[in-house]
Write a protein that holds these residues in place. Sequence first.
Motif, short mmCIF file in Angstrom:
data_model
loop_
_atom_site.label_atom_id
_atom_site.label_comp_id
_atom_site.label_asym_id
_atom_site.label_seq_id
_atom_site.Cartn_x
_atom_site.Cartn_y
_atom_site.Cartn_z
N ASN A 6 78.98 94.21 109.73
CA ASN A 6 78.13 95.34 110.06
C ASN A 6 77.90 95.48 111.57
O ASN A 6 77.51 96.54 112.03
CB ASN A 6 76.78 95.21 109.34
CG ASN A 6 75.95 96.46 109.44
OD1 ASN A 6 76.45 97.56 109.35
ND2 ASN A 6 74.66 96.27 109.62
N GLN A 7 78.17 94.45 112.33
CA GLN A 7 77.94 94.48 113.77
C GLN A 7 79.17 94.84 114.59
O GLN A 7 79.08 94.98 115.81
CB GLN A 7 77.42 93.12 114.24
CG GLN A 7 76.09 92.75 113.64
CD GLN A 7 75.66 91.38 114.09
OE1 GLN A 7 75.71 91.07 115.27
NE2 GLN A 7 75.23 90.55 113.16
N VAL A 8 80.31 95.03 113.96
CA VAL A 8 81.55 95.18 114.72
C VAL A 8 81.74 96.56 115.35
O VAL A 8 82.65 96.74 116.14
CB VAL A 8 82.80 94.80 113.90
CG1 VAL A 8 82.74 93.35 113.49
CG2 VAL A 8 83.00 95.71 112.73
N PRO A 43 80.70 98.70 105.29
CA PRO A 43 79.34 99.05 105.68
C PRO A 43 79.17 100.53 106.07
O PRO A 43 78.12 100.94 106.53
CB PRO A 43 79.05 98.14 106.87
CG PRO A 43 80.38 97.86 107.45
CD PRO A 43 81.35 97.86 106.29
N GLY A 44 80.22 101.33 105.87
CA GLY A 44 80.10 102.77 105.98
C GLY A 44 80.25 103.40 107.34
O GLY A 44 79.95 104.58 107.51
N SER A 67 76.93 94.43 98.17
CA SER A 67 76.25 94.12 99.44
C SER A 67 76.74 95.03 100.56
O SER A 67 75.96 95.45 101.42
CB SER A 67 76.40 92.64 99.80
OG SER A 67 77.75 92.27 99.82
N MET A 68 78.03 95.37 100.56
CA MET A 68 78.54 96.33 101.56
C MET A 68 77.91 97.71 101.33
O MET A 68 77.52 98.38 102.29
CB MET A 68 80.06 96.45 101.49
CG MET A 68 80.80 95.29 102.10
SD MET A 68 80.68 95.28 103.90
CE MET A 68 81.96 94.09 104.28
N LEU A 69 77.81 98.12 100.08
CA LEU A 69 77.23 99.43 99.78
C LEU A 69 75.75 99.49 100.15
O LEU A 69 75.28 100.50 100.66
CB LEU A 69 77.43 99.76 98.30
CG LEU A 69 78.87 100.05 97.89
CD1 LEU A 69 79.01 100.11 96.38
CD2 LEU A 69 79.39 101.33 98.53
N GLU A 70 75.01 98.41 99.92
CA GLU A 70 73.60 98.37 100.34
C GLU A 70 73.49 98.51 101.86
O GLU A 70 72.64 99.25 102.36
CB GLU A 70 72.96 97.06 99.88
CG GLU A 70 72.72 96.97 98.39
CD GLU A 70 72.29 95.58 97.95
OE1 GLU A 70 71.96 94.72 98.81
OE2 GLU A 70 72.30 95.35 96.72
N PHE A 87 76.94 106.74 98.61
CA PHE A 87 77.83 105.59 98.44
C PHE A 87 77.84 105.22 96.97
O PHE A 87 76.80 105.23 96.31
CB PHE A 87 77.35 104.42 99.30
CG PHE A 87 77.46 104.71 100.77
CD1 PHE A 87 78.66 104.55 101.43
CD2 PHE A 87 76.36 105.15 101.48
CE1 PHE A 87 78.78 104.84 102.79
CE2 PHE A 87 76.45 105.44 102.84
CZ PHE A 87 77.67 105.27 103.48
N ARG A 88 79.05 104.91 96.47
CA ARG A 88 79.20 104.58 95.05
C ARG A 88 80.09 103.37 94.87
O ARG A 88 81.08 103.20 95.60
CB ARG A 88 79.81 105.75 94.30
CG ARG A 88 78.98 107.00 94.35
CD ARG A 88 79.35 108.03 93.32
NE ARG A 88 80.75 108.37 93.21
CZ ARG A 88 81.21 109.61 93.24
NH1 ARG A 88 80.40 110.62 93.42
NH2 ARG A 88 82.49 109.85 93.10
#
Length: 193
Positions: A6-8, A43-44, A67-70, A87-88
């Motif tokens: 998520n930080q990249v 992570p979207g 966890s990625m979708l959250e 997100f699904r």
Amino acid sequence: EVHQYNQVMSSKISLVYALGLDWVFRTQAKTKNHLAVDLACGPGYYTLCLAKYLDYDEVVGIDLSESMLETAEQNAQAHRLANRICFRKEDLLNLSIKAASVDLSSFTNASHHLSNLQNVTCALLEMERITKPDGLIMVMDLARLKTRALTDQYVEFIGHDYTERGLPQFYESFHNSMLAAWTPQELRSAIPQ
């Protein structure tokens, strides 16, 4: 690992997303773009970029990792784009999306996660099925380099950015992804005729 992934976006990986966005911008029809679907969205971030920079009315991010979708949902909220993005959790090889209903199907940096080239072909066929005849299908991924030594040098050069940012797990994931990536010839062979 999800936290580090998520930080990249503050790293060099954002350049890859910028290239993908530029290609879509230059290639898309000049008509109104209503719906984009981003497969294996993680992570979207690319999903968010489609809504923010390319002005799709609705963008759907698909992933198997809860966890990625959250995390993707949290990112959409933080960027005030939650009203245009959903997100699904779905299998990209068997999507519930109606045929010929999507203006853009994207699949970035994820085909190397599929277990075999037959699954890559199946994913591409699903993208073709859901995309309008005048829509776009955009696939972008890593390509395996010719030798292990060259791969290690490349990972060290690019990955220095990740270790500098305190993302050692992402560095390791990047290294493993480069080793798992398909060759350009393998990816070409997976494209349905």
